[in-house]
Write a protein that holds these residues in place. Structure first.
Motif, PDB file in Angstrom:
ATOM      1  N   ARG A 132      13.330   0.596  48.203  1.00 26.77           N
ATOM      2  CA  ARG A 132      12.316   1.472  47.629  1.00 26.77           C
ATOM      3  C   ARG A 132      11.808   0.937  46.298  1.00 26.77           C
ATOM      4  O   ARG A 132      12.584   0.534  45.438  1.00 26.77           O
ATOM      5  N   TYR A 133      10.482   0.916  46.179  1.00 27.79           N
ATOM      6  CA  TYR A 133       9.841   0.631  44.895  1.00 27.79           C
ATOM      7  C   TYR A 133       9.533   1.959  44.228  1.00 27.79           C
ATOM      8  O   TYR A 133       9.183   2.935  44.892  1.00 27.79           O
ATOM      9  N   ARG A 134       9.619   1.979  42.917  1.00 26.50           N
ATOM     10  CA  ARG A 134       9.185   3.123  42.125  1.00 26.50           C
ATOM     11  C   ARG A 134       8.150   2.590  41.150  1.00 26.50           C
ATOM     12  O   ARG A 134       8.462   1.797  40.266  1.00 26.50           O
ATOM     13  N   LEU A 135       6.896   2.999  41.343  1.00 21.04           N
ATOM     14  CA  LEU A 135       5.803   2.571  40.479  1.00 21.04           C
ATOM     15  C   LEU A 135       5.637   3.617  39.378  1.00 21.04           C
ATOM     16  O   LEU A 135       5.593   4.817  39.653  1.00 21.04           O
ATOM     17  N   LYS A 136       5.538   3.157  38.130  1.00 19.89           N
ATOM     18  CA  LYS A 136       5.489   4.060  36.986  1.00 19.89           C
ATOM     19  C   LYS A 136       4.100   4.025  36.345  1.00 19.89           C
ATOM     20  O   LYS A 136       3.564   2.946  36.076  1.00 19.89           O
ATOM     21  N   PHE A 137       3.559   5.218  36.111  1.00 14.51           N
ATOM     22  CA  PHE A 137       2.242   5.379  35.512  1.00 14.51           C
ATOM     23  C   PHE A 137       2.347   6.344  34.335  1.00 14.51           C
ATOM     24  O   PHE A 137       3.234   7.191  34.284  1.00 14.51           O
ATOM     25  N   MET A 138       1.378   6.228  33.410  1.00 14.98           N
ATOM     26  CA  MET A 138       1.367   7.105  32.246  1.00 14.98           C
ATOM     27  C   MET A 138      -0.068   7.458  31.874  1.00 14.98           C
ATOM     28  O   MET A 138      -0.969   6.624  31.954  1.00 14.98           O
ATOM     29  N   ARG A 139      -0.246   8.726  31.493  1.00 19.73           N
ATOM     30  CA  ARG A 139      -1.524   9.191  30.935  1.00 19.73           C
ATOM     31  C   ARG A 139      -1.160  10.143  29.808  1.00 19.73           C
ATOM     32  O   ARG A 139      -0.616  11.215  30.059  1.00 19.73           O
ATOM     33  N   GLY A 140      -1.443   9.726  28.563  1.00 17.01           N
ATOM     34  CA  GLY A 140      -1.019  10.515  27.413  1.00 17.01           C
ATOM     35  C   GLY A 140       0.497  10.637  27.441  1.00 17.01           C
ATOM     36  O   GLY A 140       1.202   9.658  27.664  1.00 17.01           O
ATOM     37  N   PRO A 141       1.024  11.856  27.293  1.00 15.13           N
ATOM     38  CA  PRO A 141       2.474  12.035  27.334  1.00 15.13           C
ATOM     39  C   PRO A 141       3.020  12.184  28.764  1.00 15.13           C
ATOM     40  O   PRO A 141       4.225  12.228  28.967  1.00 15.13           O
ATOM     41  N   GLN A 142       2.122  12.264  29.746  1.00 13.68           N
ATOM     42  CA  GLN A 142       2.531  12.482  31.136  1.00 13.68           C
ATOM     43  C   GLN A 142       2.969  11.174  31.805  1.00 13.68           C
ATOM     44  O   GLN A 142       2.248  10.187  31.804  1.00 13.68           O
ATOM     45  N   VAL A 143       4.174  11.183  32.376  1.00 12.13           N
ATOM     46  CA  VAL A 143       4.694  10.036  33.111  1.00 12.13           C
ATOM     47  C   VAL A 143       4.810  10.442  34.573  1.00 12.13           C
ATOM     48  O   VAL A 143       5.325  11.513  34.896  1.00 12.13           O
ATOM     49  N   VAL A 144       4.301   9.583  35.458  1.00 12.62           N
ATOM     50  CA  VAL A 144       4.295   9.861  36.889  1.00 12.62           C
ATOM     51  C   VAL A 144       4.950   8.690  37.608  1.00 12.62           C
ATOM     52  O   VAL A 144       4.705   7.533  37.256  1.00 12.62           O
ATOM     53  N   TRP A 145       5.774   8.988  38.600  1.00  9.17           N
ATOM     54  CA  TRP A 145       6.404   7.965  39.424  1.00  9.17           C
ATOM     55  C   TRP A 145       5.934   8.142  40.854  1.00  9.17           C
ATOM     56  O   TRP A 145       5.874   9.253  41.374  1.00  9.17           O
ATOM     57  N   ILE A 146       5.622   7.035  41.495  1.00  9.75           N
ATOM     58  CA  ILE A 146       5.277   7.026  42.911  1.00  9.75           C
ATOM     59  C   ILE A 146       6.353   6.198  43.610  1.00  9.75           C
ATOM     60  O   ILE A 146       6.523   5.014  43.313  1.00  9.75           O
ATOM     61  N   ASP A 147       7.094   6.825  44.519  1.00  7.87           N
ATOM     62  CA  ASP A 147       8.133   6.130  45.278  1.00  7.87           C
ATOM     63  C   ASP A 147       7.534   5.620  46.580  1.00  7.87           C
ATOM     64  O   ASP A 147       6.872   6.364  47.306  1.00  7.87           O
ATOM     65  N   VAL A 148       7.769   4.336  46.849  1.00  9.10           N
ATOM     66  CA  VAL A 148       7.178   3.676  48.007  1.00  9.10           C
ATOM     67  C   VAL A 148       8.261   2.958  48.800  1.00  9.10           C
ATOM     68  O   VAL A 148       9.096   2.261  48.221  1.00  9.10           O
ATOM     69  N   ASP A 149       8.225   3.125  50.110  1.00  6.38           N
ATOM     70  CA  ASP A 149       9.145   2.409  50.992  1.00  6.38           C
ATOM     71  C   ASP A 149       8.748   0.932  50.977  1.00  6.38           C
ATOM     72  O   ASP A 149       7.632   0.583  51.372  1.00  6.38           O
ATOM     73  N   ALA A 150       9.641   0.082  50.507  1.00  4.70           N
ATOM     74  CA  ALA A 150       9.331  -1.348  50.389  1.00  4.70           C
ATOM     75  C   ALA A 150       9.194  -2.007  51.756  1.00  4.70           C
ATOM     76  O   ALA A 150       8.541  -3.040  51.877  1.00  4.70           O
ATOM     77  N   ARG A 151       9.785  -1.410  52.785  1.00  2.90           N
ATOM     78  CA  ARG A 151       9.727  -2.006  54.129  1.00  2.90           C
ATOM     79  C   ARG A 151       8.409  -1.730  54.835  1.00  2.90           C
ATOM     80  O   ARG A 151       7.925  -2.544  55.603  1.00  2.90           O
ATOM     81  N   THR A 152       7.844  -0.535  54.574  1.00  6.05           N
ATOM     82  CA  THR A 152       6.616  -0.143  55.276  1.00  6.05           C
ATOM     83  C   THR A 152       5.398  -0.032  54.368  1.00  6.05           C
ATOM     84  O   THR A 152       4.275  -0.049  54.854  1.00  6.05           O
ATOM     85  N   GLY A 153       5.636   0.159  53.062  1.00  4.14           N
ATOM     86  CA  GLY A 153       4.539   0.356  52.123  1.00  4.14           C
ATOM     87  C   GLY A 153       4.071   1.802  52.059  1.00  4.14           C
ATOM     88  O   GLY A 153       3.127   2.115  51.345  1.00  4.14           O
ATOM     89  N   GLN A 154       4.729   2.688  52.775  1.00  6.73           N
ATOM     90  CA  GLN A 154       4.334   4.094  52.784  1.00  6.73           C
ATOM     91  C   GLN A 154       4.852   4.834  51.557  1.00  6.73           C
ATOM     92  O   GLN A 154       5.991   4.600  51.120  1.00  6.73           O
ATOM     93  N   VAL A 155       4.046   5.745  51.017  1.00  7.98           N
ATOM     94  CA  VAL A 155       4.464   6.557  49.880  1.00  7.98           C
ATOM     95  C   VAL A 155       5.513   7.558  50.364  1.00  7.98           C
ATOM     96  O   VAL A 155       5.290   8.275  51.342  1.00  7.98           O
ATOM     97  N   LEU A 156       6.641   7.575  49.669  1.00 13.23           N
ATOM     98  CA  LEU A 156       7.733   8.484  50.016  1.00 13.23           C
ATOM     99  C   LEU A 156       7.685   9.782  49.210  1.00 13.23           C
ATOM    100  O   LEU A 156       8.135  10.815  49.672  1.00 13.23           O
ATOM    101  N   GLY A 157       7.160   9.683  47.991  1.00 12.84           N
ATOM    102  CA  GLY A 157       7.101  10.861  47.151  1.00 12.84           C
ATOM    103  C   GLY A 157       6.448  10.563  45.812  1.00 12.84           C
ATOM    104  O   GLY A 157       6.275   9.404  45.437  1.00 12.84           O
ATOM    105  N   LYS A 158       6.091  11.642  45.130  1.00 16.88           N
ATOM    106  CA  LYS A 158       5.470  11.547  43.801  1.00 16.88           C
ATOM    107  C   LYS A 158       6.167  12.551  42.905  1.00 16.88           C
ATOM    108  O   LYS A 158       6.522  13.646  43.350  1.00 16.88           O
ATOM    109  N   SER A 159       6.359  12.180  41.653  1.00 21.01           N
ATOM    110  CA  SER A 159       6.952  13.119  40.711  1.00 21.01           C
ATOM    111  C   SER A 159       6.284  12.967  39.346  1.00 21.01           C
ATOM    112  O   SER A 159       5.745  11.919  39.025  1.00 21.01           O
TER     113      SER A 159
END
Length: 101
Positions: A72-99
């Motif tokens: 699993r990859y976890r991609l990290k993004f930021m906008r102002g004080p907000q931090v967002v993570w997108i979890d992606v299955d490294a085998r398929t490339g499908q998004v597993l979840g967002k937080s």
């Protein structure tokens, strides 16, 4: 005065050593990702980023983390004080979840 400056310099230099040790897990993470991409187990990270990063308009992309054992990859993004993570299955490339939204 010279002794004090020497002591401060010694403390500053010794503070650099842990930084080099911190990079070691990242090296192993990159090695695992490279091997899995080469043998076809993982979708190339650049391909995943090319699909997901443009969807995150207004966010700054800070980079990925890889959990090789979970595939699993976890991609990290930021906008102002907000931090967002997108979890992606490294085998398929499908998004597993967002937080963080």
């Amino acid at each position: 005065m010279i002794l004090r400056a020497s002591l401060l310099l010694a403390v500053a230099v010794s503070g650099l050593a842990p930084g080099s040790a911190d990079s070691r897990p990242r090296d192993r993470e990159q090695d695992a990702a490279f091997r899995a991409t080469q043998d076809g187990s993982f979708v190339p990270l650049r391909q995943i980023e090319a699909r997901i990063v443009p969807q995150m308009r207004g966010f700054t992309y800070l980079g990925p983390e890889l959990d090789p054992s979970a595939g699993r990859y976890r991609l990290k993004f930021m906008r102002g004080p907000q931090v967002v993570w997108i979890d992606v299955d490294a085998r398929t490339g499908q998004v597993l979840g967002k937080s963080g939204f």
